[in-house]
Structure formats: C-alpha cells, structure tokens
Design an enzyme around this catalytic site. Structure first.
Site, mmCIF file in Angstrom:
data_model
loop_
_atom_site.group_PDB
_atom_site.id
_atom_site.type_symbol
_atom_site.label_atom_id
_atom_site.label_comp_id
_atom_site.label_asym_id
_atom_site.label_seq_id
_atom_site.Cartn_x
_atom_site.Cartn_y
_atom_site.Cartn_z
ATOM 1 N N GLU A 110 0.825 -1.208 0.000
ATOM 2 C CA GLU A 110 0.000 0.000 0.000
ATOM 3 C C GLU A 110 0.867 1.270 0.000
ATOM 4 O OE1 GLU A 110 -3.352 0.483 -0.114
ATOM 5 O OE2 GLU A 110 -3.753 -1.664 -0.349
ATOM 6 N N TYR A 146 -3.567 4.344 6.612
ATOM 7 C CA TYR A 146 -2.791 3.134 6.887
ATOM 8 C C TYR A 146 -1.455 3.174 6.157
ATOM 9 C CZ TYR A 146 -1.356 -1.763 6.227
ATOM 10 O OH TYR A 146 -0.628 -2.932 6.148
#
Length: 364
Positions: A127, A149
């Site tokens: 990510e 995140y």
C-alpha cells in the site's frame, strides 16, 4: 537456541511464522492485545498454542513492549502487529498512526537503548506505492500512499532505514504485497469472498455484497511469504525487499474463481454496494520480487487459482463441520454477516443531506 518475539501473533501471518520458527528450533514468544474475548483460533488451528509463550502487550504502550522484550530476551523481533485494515484506517486515522507508525518506533528505541544486536523485522506493505504510476513496483519505485494506513506504514518504513543507518541496528522492511490464506480475517475482501461462496453453496446466505470489484492486486500465499521474513533476518546485511508474485488479478476475478470452486457463477450472487467503497482506493498493485529472488533464491510456488481453491476448500470444510455439530477453531460463526456498515461515504452523504436541508430552510 535462538529466541524470537513476534508481535501480532494472533493475526494471519503470526501463526505461520511461529510454526516455521518452531520447526527451525526457535524458542518463540508472541505478544497479543488483551481483549474481552481472546482471539487465539489461528494458533489453535495450527496446533501451536501450547508451544509458544504468550505475552500481553500493546504497541501504543511503551512499558508493555519493554516488558515483552525483557521477558523474551529475543535474538529477533518480528513486528507484525498493526491496525492492518486499510478501510478502517479512514475511520480511525489517529489510532492507525499511533499503532502502525509509532509502534515500530517504540521498538527501535528499545533496541537502541537496551541491546543493539537484536535483529528487527518491520512488516511493511504494498500500500506504500498507492498512486505510483510505475508498474511493476520494486524497492526503488516512488511511494505514494493513498490511505492513513499507508501513510503510517510509510513512516515506519523510513524510521527503519534511519535507525539502520544511524545506529547500526539490523533492521529490515519486508514490503509484502497482498498475501492471503485460510487464516485471513473476514474483514478482508478475499476471505469475505471465499467465506461467502462457501455459505452460499451450503444455503446459508443468498448474496455477497462487495465494494470496488475492479481493484487489482498481486495476491500470494501467506505461508510462503513468512519464509521470506525469516530469510531476510538471516542475511548477512539488513536490507529492504519486495515480496510479490508478479501477477495481478481483480477482485472480480477472485470472486469468479471462488464461486467456480464450488460450482457456481459469481455473477448470480455478487452485488456491488457503494457503501463499501473507500474514500480513495488504489486501482492496481503489482510487485517485482527480483531482488529477493537474486539475494536468497525465493520464488512463489502456489498459483493464484490454487490459492483461491485452498481458501474456499477451508471455508467449506469449516462450515460443514459446524453444521454437523463439530467444534472447530474459527472466526465465522461469531462474525456479523451483511450488516449495515457506516463508512466515511455514508457520513459524507448524511452531511450533504443535512447541509441541503439547512440551506433550504434558511432560504425560505
């Protein structure tokens, strides 16, 4: 005998890593977060819960981490604990940052002050690449995080590099692309799909609601990926590695394979729901693990289709045992299914409606 401390040992990767280390002769310690209902089913499923030492700790609490390190006296620390749900990070950005960014920093500080020869592994993530225009992504690809995140994990990634170069600590980042298994939590789309397909096949539900089915990910098998964590820590010098399969598949493809595994057509049961969309999603992630292959000869063995089959078979067998009255370590029976989900989008829409109503009222 080597000693290892694994944070987040009750998650998906922790039990697989613990089992691997036990097979290699390690004394294994694992931290878990105290909750009203303990979550040890994965350790029970792999039949290792009585072979490890569990220590209560929280990444937001420095004293508990210091106590865990003092008790374990580890040669190696594998920091797998995190608020790891990307969608949830939009709802709890401050918590996510404290756990995922500051948690690793607390460990690095403990190592710096307590014993610098402790090796440290940081669970990083694909990510980090988020909105990067390069494909496939490798260790040199620019990182453009697209979620709280990912931003928190990017902070940890850089802190590991800073402490490695500034203080000579053996610290490495494992930039693992999506990796799945039957131990994956139901809050993740892959397991939601395989569990849903199993339930539909057995007549326990009639549809499966998903968000963005066009998102593409590089999906591998978690049991293979934890081996890379260990290999990174055994290498002569600490470094950062991308671990991936080099293939990308969409959520729709995952659903198609999962339903095909139980003899069904996914299009007859899958419903897309805008409430399940993220405020800012990542369209495609595709990794290149050439550095890991060159350095320690790692290559993925389980194919995408085989991975989906493994997960679906496990969920079908669990539900069959459950329906026959057998007790198995498992998360599904206690997990809510198809409940109303309040997301940022829902809150945003509610605010828009409230704002429109207020403007109409004041204009009258």
């Amino acid at each position: 005998m080597k000693r290892a401390l694994i944070t987040g040992i009750t998650g998906q990767d922790g039990p697989y890593l613990a089992k691997l280390l036990l097979e290699k002769g390690y004394k294994v310690f694992g931290t878990y977060r105290r909750v009203s209902t303990p979550n040890f089913w994965r350790l029970q499923e792999l039949e290792i819960i009585n072979k490890i030492t569990l220590i209560p700790a929280d990444l937001s609490d420095m004293s508990s981490l210091l106590e865990a390190v003092t008790i374990a006296e580890p040669d190696e620390i594998y920091n797998l604990a995190a608020q790891s749900f990307v969608g949830g990070s939009f709802d709890q950005p401050l918590l996510t940052n404290d756990i995922d960014a500051n948690g690793s920093l607390r460990f690095l500080e403990i190592i710096r002050h307590l014993r610098k020869n402790i090796k440290f592994y940081q669970a990083s993530t694909s990510e980090l690449f988020g909105g990067s225009l390069e494909s496939p992504q490798n260790e040199n690809t620019p990182m453009v995080p697209h979620s709280p995140y990912a931003v928190a994990k990017l902070s940890s990634y850089h802190m590991v590099k800073v402490y490695r170069h500034s203080y000579g600590i053996f610290a490495c980042n494992g930039i693992l692309f999506n990796h799945e298994s039957p131990l994956r939590g139901l809050e993740f789309v892959t397991r939601k799909i395989t569990n849903g397909a199993a339930r539909i096949k057995l007549g326990l539900q009639t549809e499966l609601r998903l968000g963005n089915i066009h998102a593409q990910r590089d999906w591998g098998y978690a049991q293979e990926y934890v081996e890379c964590m260990w290999r990174m820590m055994q290498h002569e010098t600490p470094d950062d590695y991308v671990i991936a399969t080099g293939e990308t598949h969409s959520v729709a493809e995952f659903a198609e394979e999962a339903f095909a595994a139980v003899g069904l057509n996914w299009k007859d049961y899958v419903v897309t729901d805008e409430k399940l969309q993220r405020p800012l999603d990542v369209h495609q992630l595709l990794g290149s693990a050439k550095k890991a292959e060159t350095t320690f000869g790692w290559k993925p063995r389980v194919t995408f289709k085989e991975l989906v089959q493994i997960m679906v078979n496990a969920d079908v067998q669990r539900w069959q045992k459950h329906l026959s009255g057998k007790i198995v370590p498992w998360d599904s029976p206690n997990h809510p299914h198809e409940t109303e989900i309040i997301s940022r989008n829902v809150v945003r829409d509610a605010k828009k409606e409230a704002g429109t109503a207020w403007q109409t009222k004041t204009s009258q």
